[in-house]
Each structure stands twice: as C-alpha cells, then as structure tokens.
Design an enzyme around this catalytic site. Sequence first.
Site, PDB file in Angstrom:
ATOM      1  N   CYS A 113       0.659  -1.038   0.005  1.00 38.25           N
ATOM      2  CA  CYS A 113       0.014  -0.028  -0.018  1.00 38.25           C
ATOM      3  C   CYS A 113       0.948   1.328  -0.024  1.00 38.25           C
ATOM      4  O   CYS A 113       0.294   2.525  -0.339  1.00 38.25           O
ATOM      5  CB  CYS A 113      -1.064  -0.138   1.325  1.00 38.25           C
ATOM      6  SG  CYS A 113      -2.171  -1.259   1.121  1.00 38.25           S
ATOM      7  N   HIS A 249      -3.091   7.455   3.644  1.00 40.84           N
ATOM      8  CA  HIS A 249      -3.655   6.108   3.172  1.00 40.84           C
ATOM      9  C   HIS A 249      -5.053   6.000   3.457  1.00 40.84           C
ATOM     10  O   HIS A 249      -5.376   5.942   4.766  1.00 40.84           O
ATOM     11  CB  HIS A 249      -2.692   4.964   3.608  1.00 40.84           C
ATOM     12  CG  HIS A 249      -3.124   3.667   3.005  1.00 40.84           C
ATOM     13  ND1 HIS A 249      -3.436   3.534   1.717  1.00 40.84           N
ATOM     14  CD2 HIS A 249      -3.230   2.365   3.834  1.00 40.84           C
ATOM     15  CE1 HIS A 249      -3.659   2.306   1.608  1.00 40.84           C
ATOM     16  NE2 HIS A 249      -3.401   1.618   2.704  1.00 40.84           N
ATOM     17  N   ASN A 279     -10.192   0.629   0.432  1.00 42.47           N
ATOM     18  CA  ASN A 279      -8.754   0.726   0.486  1.00 42.47           C
ATOM     19  C   ASN A 279      -8.022   0.030  -1.046  1.00 42.47           C
ATOM     20  O   ASN A 279      -8.257  -0.841  -1.285  1.00 42.47           O
ATOM     21  CB  ASN A 279      -8.124  -0.708   1.498  1.00 42.47           C
ATOM     22  CG  ASN A 279      -6.508  -0.504   1.784  1.00 42.47           C
ATOM     23  OD1 ASN A 279      -5.798   0.055   0.981  1.00 42.47           O
ATOM     24  ND2 ASN A 279      -6.040  -1.009   2.622  1.00 42.47           N
TER      25      ASN A 279
HETATM   26  N1  COA Z   1     -18.945  -8.043   9.303  1.00 44.08           N
HETATM   27  C1  COA Z   1     -19.129  -8.591  10.440  1.00 44.08           C
HETATM   28  N2  COA Z   1     -18.558  -8.883  11.625  1.00 44.08           N
HETATM   29  C2  COA Z   1     -17.206  -8.847  11.061  1.00 44.08           C
HETATM   30  C3  COA Z   1     -16.493  -8.751   9.878  1.00 44.08           C
HETATM   31  C4  COA Z   1     -17.568  -8.210   9.033  1.00 44.08           C
HETATM   32  N3  COA Z   1     -17.256  -7.825   7.646  1.00 44.08           N
HETATM   33  N4  COA Z   1     -15.195  -8.869   9.899  1.00 44.08           N
HETATM   34  C5  COA Z   1     -14.849  -9.344  11.090  1.00 44.08           C
HETATM   35  N5  COA Z   1     -16.182  -9.539  12.070  1.00 44.08           N
HETATM   36  C6  COA Z   1     -16.318  -9.794  13.410  1.00 44.08           C
HETATM   37  C7  COA Z   1     -15.284 -10.809  13.825  1.00 44.08           C
HETATM   38  O1  COA Z   1     -15.219 -12.153  13.360  1.00 44.08           O
HETATM   39  C8  COA Z   1     -15.039 -10.552  15.365  1.00 44.08           C
HETATM   40  O2  COA Z   1     -16.260 -11.512  15.728  1.00 44.08           O
HETATM   41  P1  COA Z   1     -15.854 -12.022  17.117  1.00 44.08           P
HETATM   42  O3  COA Z   1     -15.932 -10.876  18.327  1.00 44.08           O
HETATM   43  O4  COA Z   1     -17.259 -12.908  17.517  1.00 44.08           O
HETATM   44  O5  COA Z   1     -14.792 -12.772  17.193  1.00 44.08           O
HETATM   45  C9  COA Z   1     -15.644  -9.118  15.394  1.00 44.08           C
HETATM   46  O6  COA Z   1     -16.376  -8.675  14.175  1.00 44.08           O
HETATM   47  C10 COA Z   1     -14.582  -7.945  15.731  1.00 44.08           C
HETATM   48  O7  COA Z   1     -13.361  -8.245  15.010  1.00 44.08           O
HETATM   49  P2  COA Z   1     -12.290  -7.222  15.318  1.00 44.08           P
HETATM   50  O8  COA Z   1     -11.134  -7.911  14.664  1.00 44.08           O
HETATM   51  O9  COA Z   1     -12.167  -7.251  16.929  1.00 44.08           O
HETATM   52  O10 COA Z   1     -12.604  -6.202  14.830  1.00 44.08           O
HETATM   53  P3  COA Z   1     -11.892  -4.697  14.563  1.00 44.08           P
HETATM   54  O11 COA Z   1     -12.546  -3.449  15.476  1.00 44.08           O
HETATM   55  O12 COA Z   1     -10.507  -4.904  14.921  1.00 44.08           O
HETATM   56  O13 COA Z   1     -12.222  -4.147  13.120  1.00 44.08           O
HETATM   57  C11 COA Z   1     -11.039  -4.278  10.986  1.00 44.08           C
HETATM   58  C12 COA Z   1     -11.648  -5.312  12.099  1.00 44.08           C
HETATM   59  C13 COA Z   1     -10.235  -5.303   9.846  1.00 44.08           C
HETATM   60  C14 COA Z   1     -11.612  -3.652  10.288  1.00 44.08           C
HETATM   61  C15 COA Z   1      -9.742  -3.593  11.501  1.00 44.08           C
HETATM   62  O14 COA Z   1      -9.129  -4.469  12.601  1.00 44.08           O
HETATM   63  C16 COA Z   1      -8.726  -3.035  10.717  1.00 44.08           C
HETATM   64  O15 COA Z   1      -9.176  -1.987   9.832  1.00 44.08           O
HETATM   65  N6  COA Z   1      -7.692  -3.432  10.589  1.00 44.08           N
HETATM   66  C17 COA Z   1      -6.476  -2.908   9.708  1.00 44.08           C
HETATM   67  C18 COA Z   1      -6.763  -3.270   8.209  1.00 44.08           C
HETATM   68  C19 COA Z   1      -6.041  -2.732   7.317  1.00 44.08           C
HETATM   69  O16 COA Z   1      -6.017  -1.404   7.330  1.00 44.08           O
HETATM   70  N7  COA Z   1      -5.356  -3.326   6.524  1.00 44.08           N
HETATM   71  C20 COA Z   1      -4.495  -2.804   5.225  1.00 44.08           C
HETATM   72  C21 COA Z   1      -3.534  -2.227   6.009  1.00 44.08           C
HETATM   73  S1  COA Z   1      -2.675  -1.263   4.303  1.00 44.08           S
END
Ligand code: COA
Length: 322
Positions: A113, A249, A279
């Site tokens: 990215c 980003h 993204n």
């Molecule tokens: N819809 C509904 N529920 C979802 C889901 C979706 N699309 N994706 C994950 N979940 C669930 C998970 O299974 C988890 O369930 P559980 O609590 O029963 O285990 C719950 O939602 C919470 O997951 P969590 O990982 O704690 O959520 P979060 O607040 O960290 O958000 C991301 C998840 C991926 C959005 C976040 O961590 C993120 O943006 N990370 C960075 C990713 C990124 O930017 N990557 C590229 C970098 S260049």
Amino acid sequence: MTFARIVATGSALPERVVTNADLEKIVDTSDEWIRTRTGIRERHVAADGETTGDLAFRAGQQALADAGVKASDLDMVILGTTTPDIVFPATACLIQDRLGANGCMAFDVNAACSGFVYALGVANNFVRTGQVKRALVMGAETLTRMVDWSERETCVLFGDGAGAVVLEASDEPGILATCLHADGGYKDLLYNPVGVSVGFTDEKNHGVRIKMRGREVFKIAVKTFDALVGETLAAAGMQESDVDWLIPHQANLRIIEATAKRLGMSMDRVIVTVDKHANTSSGSVPLALDAAVRSGRVKRGQNLLLEAFGGGFTWASAMLRY
Ligand code: COA
C-alpha cells in the site's frame, strides 16, 4: 536548488460500484458493521479483463493532459503496484508504450500500500539530482483480484483504482521531504503467499488470497503513523501547524482520525475518500490527492502531508508544497 513539483494529477476508477448492502448478500456482514469499523460505504471493482495497467493508463493520460506535457517529453514512468498486469514486463513498461513515451526509464515499485509514496520518493531523488526533468508517477491496483469474496474479514475492506501525478523539475519548492521505511519482520501479518518462485497455487487456502491479522495491523499502523508524522515534520523543518492538508492512506477511517489527532488537525483538513473507494492500496493516496485537487480544496502554495502504510510492513511519507 532543484525541486520536484507536482504540476498535475489524474485518477481513474472502474465503473462498477459495490456497496456494503451488496456485500450483505454474499457474506455474513452488515452495512453498520463495515461503516462503524472502517468508514467504508462502497468500493469500485474492476470489470473482467480490466487491469491495473488500464486504470493507471487512464489516470496517467489525464495527468499528462492537465499538465500539458507530451508523453514523449517524459524521462521516467514509474508505477507503485502490488497487482501488476503480468509478471513481466513491468506494468509501467506497458503503460509507457500505450502513452507513447518509449525510450525513457520505466519500472514498477512493489511496496504494497505504500507503493505510490515510495515511487514518489524515488522519482523525487531522480529529479533533484538532475537525471530526470519530467516524471509520470502512478499508484494503481486491482486488489479485488486477490480478495476471497467468501471471507468477511477481508473482502469488505478493498477496492480498485489508480492515481497519477506529473512531476517536473522546478526552482520553486515542491517535494520538501520524503521518508521511506520497511520492516520485513512483520511479513506474516499482511501478505499473499503465492508467487512465481514459491509456486502460484496456495493449495491449503485455495488460491491467490490476501491474508491479514486485522487487529494487529490496525494497532501497528496507528503507532507507525504517529512516529512517521514526527519524523516527516522534522525532515521538512516544519511544525504541525504548517500542514494545510493531511492526505493519508485510505484503509480505515479510525486510523486516519488517530493520525489527525496526533497532528492536532480537525477532520475538515483531512482528505477522506475511504468511504467511496475503500482501501485501493497504492491507488489510495494519489486518488485522494486528485479528488482534493479537482474539488478545489487543495490549492497552489499549500503544504500537503502524504503518508501510507502497507504489507511488508512498509511505511512512507512525503511533505510537499503543492
Ligand atoms: N462483518 C461483520 N463482522 C465481522 C466482519 C464483517 N465484515 N469482519 C470481522 N467480523 C467480526 C469478527 O469475526 C469478530 O467477531 P468475534 O468478536 O465474534 O470474534 C468481530 O467482528 C470483531 O473483530 P475485530 O477484529 O475485533 O474488529 P476490529 O474492530 O479490529 O475491526 C478491522 C476489524 C479489520 C476492520 C480492523 O482491525 C482494521 O481495519 N485493521 C486494519 C486493516 C488494514 O487497514 N489493512 C490494510 C493495511 S494497509
């Protein structure tokens, strides 16, 4: 002193828009979950046969037209991408030929990215040392090609798109500082395990798929941007209050808000496109920059802070006078 100045920008998006409501029909997710966790409402997805090179070509053409620069006057064509059209030649070479810039140097930069900001940093150094007078710098991806549409943790996050800038040597200040970094020790948190040398089939996981430990990526991204902002301001000899626009980003609105807070900036000085583009990896920063320029928010003479973070991990920034 010679600076590299952005003289024009361009961008391109696939026509097809996939909303959160569309994704609700294919995975167990909700518009509310996606919006509150990421800020994303919709994303553009490339049509069958539409490639990263097609999108970058359109963005590059637009930037060249707005700059009033002929392709034959370019000394450099450089593309940040992690989703090239084919293994080789580099997608930058394919675009160079389509534009009619044949003969100048052309290559891709794979920094996930951070690809566009890395490419900008490389081009900046070529311009400053006098080897290049005009460069076309692009960031483009078709990341949805390696998304598993049955995996809700990742499929809601990504989109396709391209952005481009024309850089020109100038006596007027342009790019003031760039900072490029990587730490391959984090390779297991965000990656795609298939490829030429290891083999194209990921048998265990059935294909070419993005693997991500989202929560860990999130935490490290926030901490990294925090340090990167300080480093970039110091390198440019500037203070937080000197920054007119933050162009970050576009991965997650909550990460963007944390960086804005660190800079003491209100969100109305931050360019946000993650809601519409999701993204787009290397496409994200130049797409946001082009949107900001075209909407009239970013004006000549203003100071812009560009920053990116991605798989590797890689992270990079540029402070520039537009
Ligand atoms: N819809 C509904 N529920 C979802 C889901 C979706 N699309 N994706 C994950 N979940 C669930 C998970 O299974 C988890 O369930 P559980 O609590 O029963 O285990 C719950 O939602 C919470 O997951 P969590 O990982 O704690 O959520 P979060 O607040 O960290 O958000 C991301 C998840 C991926 C959005 C976040 O961590 C993120 O943006 N990370 C960075 C990713 C990124 O930017 N990557 C590229 C970098 S260049």
